[in-house]
Design a protein around this motif. Sequence first.
Motif: not given
Length: 366
Positions: A20, A22, A94-95, A97, A294
Motif C-alpha cells: 500500500y 503513498d 490510510r496506513t 505498509h 490490526d
Amino acid sequence: MDLAFLKTLYQRPGPFASVYADLTRTTEDASKAVELRWRALRADLEAQHAPKGTLHAIEQTIAEETRARRSEGLVIFAVDGEVVHADRLPGPPRTPHATLAPLPDVLPYLAERGERFPHLLAVVDRRGGAIDCVTADGEHRHIDVQGDEEYPIRKTKAGDWNQSRFQRSSENVWKTNAKKVAHEIDRAADRYGAEAVVIAGDTRARTAVLDEVSEHVLEHTVEADKNTTVDDPGLDAELHRILNLKTAERIMTVAERFDRELANGQRAVSGLPATTEAARQGRVETLLLEDDPDSPARLWVGPDPAQIATTPEELHDEFGVTSPSEARADAALIRATTATDGELVVLPPNGPNPHLRVGAVLRYTT
C-alpha cells in the motif's frame, strides 16, 4: 461487494507481497519523497525475505505510476516476480505498509475501494443531455444526446407577437427532447445494470425527463437538487455523496437481514469458528467483516480456497493438508468467499453492528 474481480488473483500460489504505497506529491521534492517512502516499504519486504524479482516488479509499477502522476495511492499484489493486481486508491492509503504472507492482504484495499455500484449521471438541458456511465468494473462510457428539435427552444417574453403559439411550441420541443434523453437513460441503465441514476441540470428539463423515464429506472433515480452544468465542480461531490448513501443503505440492509436470520437461528452465523466452518462448506452468501487492519485473528489454510480451519490439526483431519500455512483470518475468509461467488460487506467501526467482528449470511442451513 462483488468479489469476482479477485478470482484471478487467487489463481497463483503464494507467498504474496501486498504493498500500500503513498504517492502523494505536495512538495517541491515530491518525487524524492515518493522514492523514500518506497525505500522504507522495500526494506520491510526485504526483512520478510521477499524475492528480488518480486521487489523489482513492484518497484517498476510504482515508478511508472509516479511518472504518470495519476494517483496519490496505489495498492499492489505481487507473486513470483510479477505484479498480478494493481489498483489506484481514491487517495493516499490510510496506513502505508508492505507485507509478505501466504495470502494477499486485501481487506484494507476493499475497505478503501468501497462498493462500486454501476451508475450513471445525466446532466440535461432543454436541447438534450450528456450521460456518463460507470460500470461495476469502473469503466467509463459517455453518451451525448442531441435533441431532434432546437427551435423554438425558449418561451417568448410577455407581450410578444403570437406569444401563446410560441410558448406551446417551446414546451413541445422540451418534451420531445426530454423523451429522447429519457430513452437513452433507460437504454444505458439497462445495458450497464445501473443501480444508481443521478439526474442533474436545468430544472424544467429534469422534470420533463423524470416524467419520461421507465418506472424501473425511476426506482433507482435521485434528482440532484440544483441547476448545474457538466463542468460544475460540485457535481462530483454530489455524486460521491449519493453513492456513499447507497453504500450505507446496502450495509444497513445486510446488517438487518443478518440480525434477523441470527435471531431466528437459521441462515446466519457469528464468530470466527462458525464463519470458518460455513466458508469451508461453501455456504457463505455474504461475508461480514469488521474493518480492522490490526486484527490479530489468524486461520490455517491450504492451497485450495476451501481448505480453511481454526487449527492445523483440523485442516489435516478434514483435507489431509500436511503443510498448512497460517494467514490473516480476514484474508483466508475473503479468498474462500470469492471462490464460491459470495459477496462481502465491510463493517465500519461505527456501523449498525458495533460488536460484530466476523459473521455471515448463509445460502442454506445444514
